[in-house]
Every structure is written in structure tokens, then in C-alpha cells.
Design an enzyme around this catalytic site. Structure first.
Site, mmCIF file in Angstrom:
data_model
loop_
_atom_site.group_PDB
_atom_site.id
_atom_site.type_symbol
_atom_site.label_atom_id
_atom_site.label_comp_id
_atom_site.label_asym_id
_atom_site.label_seq_id
_atom_site.Cartn_x
_atom_site.Cartn_y
_atom_site.Cartn_z
ATOM 1 N N TYR A 144 47.860 31.576 38.852
ATOM 2 C CA TYR A 144 46.418 31.621 38.607
ATOM 3 C C TYR A 144 46.165 32.717 37.588
ATOM 4 C CZ TYR A 144 41.414 32.199 39.600
ATOM 5 O OH TYR A 144 40.043 32.282 39.502
ATOM 6 N N ASP A 239 51.039 37.956 32.914
ATOM 7 C CA ASP A 239 49.769 38.213 33.585
ATOM 8 C C ASP A 239 50.066 39.216 34.702
ATOM 9 O OD1 ASP A 239 47.656 38.278 35.327
ATOM 10 O OD2 ASP A 239 47.340 36.114 35.367
ATOM 11 N N LYS A 267 42.205 44.433 38.053
ATOM 12 C CA LYS A 267 42.361 45.054 39.371
ATOM 13 C C LYS A 267 42.613 46.565 39.298
ATOM 14 C CE LYS A 267 43.687 40.617 41.338
ATOM 15 N NZ LYS A 267 42.540 40.139 42.091
HETATM 16 N N1 HOZ Z 1 40.974 35.514 42.575
HETATM 17 C C1 HOZ Z 1 41.034 36.342 43.735
HETATM 18 C C2 HOZ Z 1 42.212 36.034 44.579
HETATM 19 N N2 HOZ Z 1 43.432 35.845 43.924
HETATM 20 C C3 HOZ Z 1 39.797 36.219 44.572
HETATM 21 C C4 HOZ Z 1 38.785 37.170 44.180
HETATM 22 C C5 HOZ Z 1 37.602 37.256 45.108
HETATM 23 O O1 HOZ Z 1 37.262 36.275 45.729
HETATM 24 O O2 HOZ Z 1 37.025 38.326 45.214
#
Ligand code: HOZ
Length: 428
Positions: A144, A239, A267
């Protein structure tokens, strides 16, 4: 534990926010029930609107590596806010955090800050396409890279959690330029390259996958990708939104000793504020506007509050490199404890872990790619998730997400968690 007020707040939210949440995986759809509404957090703990205290294994999906409300970050943001919160003009802070990031991460000369990991990856492929003058990219099923169009093809994280790895709204024209490969399968990548000669701009990969649970690269996988890219004029994009400044100061490039051409961050680099970044050696980064032809911009990019938080976070990590070993030790301790109790309770499982990332899969086979990750028993995961919630432990509300360990966790917290898992897994 009761979650009554959270349920009421969720009902209110659903009236005015689609699904009641601003990011789908928060909605608990994969596990049932209603999401927990957070009131505050400190260190390793969340405090919710019902007055419950929960040990947090998500940590805002990664950023809070040193725990919630980490003092130096909070102070930096508060002090900075008093000076104005956004200018849309350069500040010295941006150069300070950029210089520190360039010092900590191998193989990069310049870095551009954006507002999220999604933006970082989206911009990185545009840059790769502009630089190589090719259109296609290779991504891996189950990886992802945020929710921009080119990546919502067999995407992991919330996209698989909700059964829409290929989202409506992504045009066929966009999808045709994204080629899909199997994670940890070099020969599959080589086949795609052979079938699309001189057409592939970039291979984008989570060098440790974290959006189909945690899946470390097999030995030789990253090295093989590096070689294939070098041999074929393709840019390798790591990534490192999850792994950057988490698995090592220099991320997986440092840990595995493999260089990417472009690296994406999010992050941890924002210390809990909305920050993403992408970085590369100067010849690639100079291809970006205003020096080069590839356009990328943002009103809030390099925002002073976000930069202050990120700088305080990176300074803390840079000054205490032992933190990465402490995190690894805590994670290994937790993994060994979980392994012990699940085994004793005759549960079928696999634990994947690397550094401070860990995931528990309810399947006996090795979980090495999207197909094997998808075999996990979701009914058992649901019982696991809700059982732990009742014990005051918060893990991701989806079997496809990694847990992120924070340095604020004590060994008492870890023991408490292992005992809770023992208790919960007896009820499976
Ligand atoms: N894309 C995030 C997990 N891999 C989720 C982010 C969120 O829902 O805060």
C-alpha cells in the site's frame, strides 16, 4: 470494559462523516463493533471517552515511536505555534530538518517535504516517470502506497480490509500503467520487465511490507530488485513510510544495505503531525520544479508546526541510536511471549516480525506475500481483537495491519499483554 460513550459518539459522527471516520480502517468494519473514540494519550497508553485506559500497539499507525505526547515534540510544537502556524514561505526549520534527514539516511542528497505518505509516493512516481521518460510502474500485490490512483491496484491496508483493492474511480487508463508483481518473487518481476522492455519507470516497494500484516523481504529479494533496476534503467523506489526512522535511523536502506533511487517517508518523520517526504540523490531531485520540469507543490508543505514536530522527533532518534535496539528487544520479547502462549493453547498461527514491527496471522503457513496473508482466519482474528480490547489492549482493527511497538512500552506492559493473549486465546 464498556465503550458506551464511544458508540454514542460514533453514531453522531456517522450522521456527518461518511462511515463516521476520516480513514476507513478506523471504522472497525473488518472486526465488527464500533470504533473507540480517543480523549487523550500519553506514553504507551490511550485514554478513551469512556474513561478506559488501553495499551496502544498502533501508535497512530507508526509515528509515535517514542510514545504519545512525547515532551520534546509537544514543546517544539507549542513554542512554534506562538510564532505563527503557516506562512506559505520558507523557514529555516525546513532546512534544519532536511539537513538532519540527509545526514541520517544513506544515499540521499536532497529531500522534499509534503503532507502525507500518500503525497510522497504519488510525487515520487511522477518524478520517476519524468526522469526516466517512461510511463509504467511495477508495484506489489498487497503493498500500500497511499490512496493515489496509480497505487489502488491490488492495494493493501484498508483497501484489502474492505475488499476494494482495485477502487472504482481509478480509470482503466491509469490502471494499465501499473503492473502487478508478487511480493518476494523476483522471477515474477523479471518476467514483467522482459514483457515491457524500456517501458518501466520505477519499481515501488515497501522494503518491509507493513500493509498486509508485517512481511519482511526474503533474503536476496531487495538486492535482486536493485540489480534488476540497475540493469534495466528503472528507478527503485523504497516506500519507507512505515519503516523509515523506525527500523534504523537510515531505514531499510541502512538495515539491509540496499540503496534505493528514491525513498518515501511519512509517519515518524512528522513526529505525529501530517508530514510526508521523498528524497533521492541530487541529479534526481533536481528534476523537480522549480529546478526541473516535474511539478509538485503544496500550500502546507513544510508547515512550521509539522517541521518543528518532525525535527524534534528526528533529533531525539539521532541522539539515541540505541533506541532501535531497545525497540527490537521489546518486540522480540513480545513475539516470544505470544508464540509461547498461543502454542500452549494449541492455536494455529504465524508471527512475522522485524525490528519494531510485528503481526500475528492465524494460519500455519509462512506469510510471505499477499496470497499467503489472505489465508489468515479472520473469525479468529475478530475474537482476538475484541478479546484484547476487553483486556485493555488496542491492536489494529484489521488482520492486514502491522502492530507498531513504541519505546514507551515497559516490560510490565508486554507481560500484561502476553497474559491477556493467553487468557483470550483460551476462548478461541
Ligand atoms: N493507512 C493506514 C494503515 N496502514 C491507516 C491510517 C488511518 O486510518 O489512520
Amino acid at each position: 470494559m464498556l465503550y458506551k460513550r464511544s458508540s454514542q459518539l460514533f453514531a453522531e459522527a456517522e450522521k456527518v462523516i461518511p462511515g463516521g471516520v476520516n480513514s476507513p480502517v478506523r471504522a472497525f468494519k473488518a472486526v465488527g463493533g464500533t470504533p473507540i473514540f480517543v480523549k487523550s494519550a500519553k506514553g504507551a497508553y490511550l485514554y478513551d471517552e469512556d474513561g478506559n485506559k488501553l495499551i496502544d500497539y498502533i501508535n497512530s499507525w507508526g509515528p509515535m515511536i517514542l510514545g504519545h505526547a512525547y515532551e520534546p515534540v509537544v514543546e517544539a510544537v507549542v513554542e512554534r505555534a506562538k510564532l505563527g502556524t503557516s506562512f506559505g514561505m520558507p523557514t529555516e526549520l525546513e532546512t534544519q530538518i532536511a539537513a538532519l534527514a540527509v545526514k541520517m539516511v544513506p544515499n540521499i542528497d536532497k529531500i522534499r517535504f509534503v503532507n502525507s505518505g500518500t503525497e510522497a509516493c504519488m510525487s515520487a512516481i511522477r518524478l520517476a516517470r519524468g526522469y526516466t521518460k517512461r510511463d509504467k510502474i511495477i508495484k506489489f500485490a498487497g503493498c500500500y502506497h497511499g490512496h493515489s490512483d496509480s497505487f489502488l491496484i491490488q492495494a493493501g491496508s484498508g483497501a484489502i480490509t474492505f475488499g476494494s483493492p482495485n477502487s472504482p474511480g481509478v480509470t482503466a487508463g491509469t490502471a494499465k500503467d501499473t503492473l502487478l508483481a508478487r511480493y518476494n518473487d523476483l522471477s515474477n518481476v523479471a518476467e514483467l520487465i522482459t514483457a515491457n522492455p524500456n517501458e518501466i519507470a520505477a519499481i515501488i516497494v515497501e522494503p518491509v511490507a507493513g500493509n498486509m500484516g508485517c512481511i519482511p523481504p526474503k533474503e536476496g529479494f531487495l538486492e535482486g530488485l536493485r540489480q534488476l533496476c540497475t540493469d534495466n534503467g528503472i528507478l527503485l523506489i523504497f516506500d519507507e513510510v512505515m519503516t523509515g526512522f523506525r527500523l534504523a535511523a537510515g531505514g531499510v536502506q541502512e538495515l539491509a544495505g540496499v540503496s534505493s533511487d528514491i525513498v518515501c517517508f511519512g509517519k515518524v518523520i512528522g513526529g505525529g503531525l501530517p508530514v510526508g517526504a521523498f528524497a533521492a540523490r541530487a541529479e534526481i531531485m533536481n528534476y523537480l520544479a522549480p529546478l526541473g520540469p516535474v511539478y509538485q507543490a503544496g500550500t502546507l508543505s513544510g508547515n512550521p508546526l509539522a517541521m518543528a514536530a518532525g525535527l524534534a522527533m528526528l533529533q531525539a532518534l539521532d541522539a539515541d541510536r540505541e533506541v532501535f535496539n531497545r525497540l527490537k528487544d521489546k518486540t522480540a520479547y513480545l513475539a516470544a511471549g505470544i508464540d509461547r502462549v498461543l502454542r500452549n493453547n494449541n492455536v494455529v498461527f504465524t508471527i512475522n516480525t522485524i525490528g519494531s514491527m510485528i503481526s500475528v496471522h492465524f494460519d500455519e503457513n509462512a506469510v510471505v506475500d499477499f496470497q499467503t496473508a489472505a489465508k489468515g482466519d479472520n473469525e479468529t482474528f475478530k475474537k482476538f481483537f475484541h478479546g484484547l480490547l476487553q483486556e485493555g489492549i488496542y491492536i489494529a482493527p484489521s488482520a492486514y495491519e502491522t502492530w507498531f511497538i513504541t519505546d514507551a512500552l515497559t516490560y510490565e506492559d508486554l507481560d500484561f499483554t502476553i497474559q491477556a493473549i493467553d487468557k483470550v486465546s483460551k476462548t478461541f
